[in-house]
Design a protein around this motif. Structure first.
Motif, PDB file in Angstrom:
ATOM      1  N   LEU A  55       3.919  13.532  -1.116  1.00 18.10           N
ATOM      2  CA  LEU A  55       2.640  12.906  -0.782  1.00 18.10           C
ATOM      3  C   LEU A  55       2.064  12.172  -1.996  1.00 18.10           C
ATOM      4  CD1 LEU A  55       0.305  12.499   1.246  1.00 18.10           C
ATOM      5  CD2 LEU A  55      -0.648  14.659   0.390  1.00 18.10           C
ATOM      6  N   ALA A  56       2.174  12.780  -3.181  1.00 12.56           N
ATOM      7  CA  ALA A  56       1.675  12.150  -4.398  1.00 12.56           C
ATOM      8  C   ALA A  56       2.367  10.811  -4.629  1.00 12.56           C
ATOM      9  CB  ALA A  56       1.881  13.076  -5.597  1.00 12.56           C
ATOM     10  N   LEU A  57       3.654  10.751  -4.380  1.00  8.51           N
ATOM     11  CA  LEU A  57       4.392   9.496  -4.528  1.00  8.51           C
ATOM     12  C   LEU A  57       3.879   8.451  -3.539  1.00  8.51           C
ATOM     13  CD1 LEU A  57       6.677   7.855  -5.785  1.00  8.51           C
ATOM     14  CD2 LEU A  57       8.227   8.904  -4.108  1.00  8.51           C
ATOM     15  N   GLU A  58       3.645   8.863  -2.306  1.00  5.84           N
ATOM     16  CA  GLU A  58       3.129   7.928  -1.294  1.00  5.84           C
ATOM     17  C   GLU A  58       1.744   7.423  -1.669  1.00  5.84           C
ATOM     18  OE1 GLU A  58       3.737   8.987   2.911  1.00  5.84           O
ATOM     19  OE2 GLU A  58       4.922  10.676   2.154  1.00  5.84           O
ATOM     20  N   ILE A  59       0.885   8.333  -2.130  1.00  4.79           N
ATOM     21  CA  ILE A  59      -0.469   7.943  -2.526  1.00  4.79           C
ATOM     22  C   ILE A  59      -0.412   7.002  -3.730  1.00  4.79           C
ATOM     23  CG2 ILE A  59      -2.641   8.793  -3.509  1.00  4.79           C
ATOM     24  CD1 ILE A  59      -2.257  11.318  -1.766  1.00  4.79           C
ATOM     25  N   HIS A  60       0.464   7.305  -4.680  1.00  7.06           N
ATOM     26  CA  HIS A  60       0.623   6.471  -5.872  1.00  7.06           C
ATOM     27  C   HIS A  60       1.018   5.043  -5.495  1.00  7.06           C
ATOM     28  CE1 HIS A  60       1.950   5.165  -9.849  1.00  7.06           C
ATOM     29  NE2 HIS A  60       3.066   4.776  -9.270  1.00  7.06           N
ATOM     30  N   ARG A  61       1.849   4.900  -4.496  1.00  8.21           N
ATOM     31  CA  ARG A  61       2.349   3.573  -4.112  1.00  8.21           C
ATOM     32  C   ARG A  61       1.379   2.771  -3.242  1.00  8.21           C
ATOM     33  NH1 ARG A  61       8.613   5.339  -3.044  1.00  8.21           N
ATOM     34  NH2 ARG A  61       9.252   5.220  -5.228  1.00  8.21           N
ATOM     35  N   ARG A  62       0.386   3.421  -2.662  1.00  6.90           N
ATOM     36  CA  ARG A  62      -0.534   2.724  -1.756  1.00  6.90           C
ATOM     37  C   ARG A  62      -1.230   1.517  -2.393  1.00  6.90           C
ATOM     38  NH1 ARG A  62      -0.386   4.026   3.820  1.00  6.90           N
ATOM     39  NH2 ARG A  62      -2.619   4.063   4.087  1.00  6.90           N
ATOM     40  N   PRO A  63      -1.758   1.628  -3.622  1.00 11.46           N
ATOM     41  CA  PRO A  63      -2.440   0.461  -4.192  1.00 11.46           C
ATOM     42  C   PRO A  63      -1.535  -0.760  -4.361  1.00 11.46           C
ATOM     43  CG  PRO A  63      -3.079   2.440  -5.363  1.00 11.46           C
ATOM     44  CD  PRO A  63      -1.940   2.820  -4.454  1.00 11.46           C
ATOM     45  N   PHE A  64      -0.240  -0.544  -4.600  1.00 16.08           N
ATOM     46  CA  PHE A  64       0.679  -1.677  -4.706  1.00 16.08           C
ATOM     47  C   PHE A  64       0.738  -2.445  -3.387  1.00 16.08           C
ATOM     48  CE2 PHE A  64       2.649   1.051  -8.083  1.00 16.08           C
ATOM     49  CZ  PHE A  64       2.390   0.203  -9.144  1.00 16.08           C
ATOM     50  N   GLU A  65       0.642  -1.721  -2.277  1.00 16.56           N
ATOM     51  CA  GLU A  65       0.655  -2.361  -0.961  1.00 16.56           C
ATOM     52  C   GLU A  65      -0.569  -3.254  -0.759  1.00 16.56           C
ATOM     53  OE1 GLU A  65       1.093   0.703   1.993  1.00 16.56           O
ATOM     54  OE2 GLU A  65       2.879   1.523   1.020  1.00 16.56           O
ATOM     55  N   LYS A  66      -1.637  -2.958  -1.494  1.00 14.18           N
ATOM     56  CA  LYS A  66      -2.871  -3.740  -1.399  1.00 14.18           C
ATOM     57  C   LYS A  66      -2.977  -4.797  -2.494  1.00 14.18           C
ATOM     58  CE  LYS A  66      -5.497  -2.111   1.953  1.00 14.18           C
ATOM     59  NZ  LYS A  66      -5.920  -2.991   3.023  1.00 14.18           N
ATOM     60  N   GLY A  67      -1.920  -4.951  -3.299  1.00 14.43           N
ATOM     61  CA  GLY A  67      -1.913  -6.012  -4.289  1.00 14.43           C
ATOM     62  C   GLY A  67      -2.149  -5.609  -5.730  1.00 14.43           C
ATOM     63  N   ALA A  68      -2.354  -4.327  -6.003  1.00 14.66           N
ATOM     64  CA  ALA A  68      -2.531  -3.902  -7.397  1.00 14.66           C
ATOM     65  C   ALA A  68      -1.252  -4.198  -8.173  1.00 14.66           C
ATOM     66  CB  ALA A  68      -2.858  -2.410  -7.470  1.00 14.66           C
ATOM     67  N   LEU A  69      -1.420  -4.592  -9.423  1.00 15.31           N
ATOM     68  CA  LEU A  69      -0.274  -4.914 -10.262  1.00 15.31           C
ATOM     69  C   LEU A  69       0.192  -3.726 -11.099  1.00 15.31           C
ATOM     70  CD1 LEU A  69      -1.426  -8.444 -11.447  1.00 15.31           C
ATOM     71  CD2 LEU A  69       0.149  -7.857  -9.580  1.00 15.31           C
ATOM     72  N   ARG A  70      -0.692  -2.752 -11.263  1.00 17.06           N
ATOM     73  CA  ARG A  70      -0.376  -1.557 -12.054  1.00 17.06           C
ATOM     74  C   ARG A  70      -1.174  -0.403 -11.485  1.00 17.06           C
ATOM     75  NH1 ARG A  70      -1.415  -1.210 -18.585  1.00 17.06           N
ATOM     76  NH2 ARG A  70      -0.454   0.831 -18.918  1.00 17.06           N
ATOM     77  N   VAL A  71      -0.577   0.783 -11.496  1.00 15.60           N
ATOM     78  CA  VAL A  71      -1.245   1.975 -10.969  1.00 15.60           C
ATOM     79  C   VAL A  71      -1.024   3.133 -11.934  1.00 15.60           C
ATOM     80  CG1 VAL A  71      -1.359   3.628  -9.064  1.00 15.60           C
ATOM     81  CG2 VAL A  71      -0.913   1.214  -8.591  1.00 15.60           C
ATOM     82  N   MET A  72      -2.120   3.785 -12.296  1.00 14.81           N
ATOM     83  CA  MET A  72      -2.040   4.969 -13.151  1.00 14.81           C
ATOM     84  C   MET A  72      -2.454   6.175 -12.316  1.00 14.81           C
ATOM     85  SD  MET A  72      -3.595   3.215 -16.627  1.00 14.81           S
ATOM     86  CE  MET A  72      -4.497   4.644 -17.006  1.00 14.81           C
TER      87      MET A  72
END
Length: 98
Positions: A55-72
């Motif tokens: 679940l943590a991996l899925e949550i981590h990847r969600r912002p990329f789906e919305k266009g974020a270029l980097r996620v911490m």
């Protein structure tokens, strides 16, 4: 059972407000039917530790789906083998000690 606290910060967006990204992760938790508590700085969710890590991996990847270029992402996991661990149980013990 384990309890996980996760905080995801999208970086490289056009807007300093991140509520759009938080609400997108929130919808994922609702869809999957997890017991969770939304906080001002992240979310606390309980479940099997292997499921929580996925679940943590899925949550981590969600912002990329919305266009974020980097996620911490910051994750803390509390898992016990000697007793049943739940968010409500942890809060109940804390309130009793107060």
């Amino acid at each position: 059972m384990a309890v996980m606290e996760i905080s995801v910060v999208p970086v490289g967006t056009c807007n300093p407000c991140v509520s759009e990204y938080v609400s997108y992760a929130y919808k994922l938790l609702k869809e999957k039917g997890y017991y969770f508590q939304l906080t001002a700085m992240g979310v606390i969710v309980q479940g099997d530790v292997e499921e929580l890590l996925q679940l943590a991996l899925e949550i981590h990847r969600r912002p990329f789906e919305k266009g974020a270029l980097r996620v911490m992402t910051t994750i803390r996991i509390d898992e016990r083998k000697d007793t049943d661990l739940t968010v409500e149980g942890k809060l109940k013990k804390l309130k009793k000690a107060l």
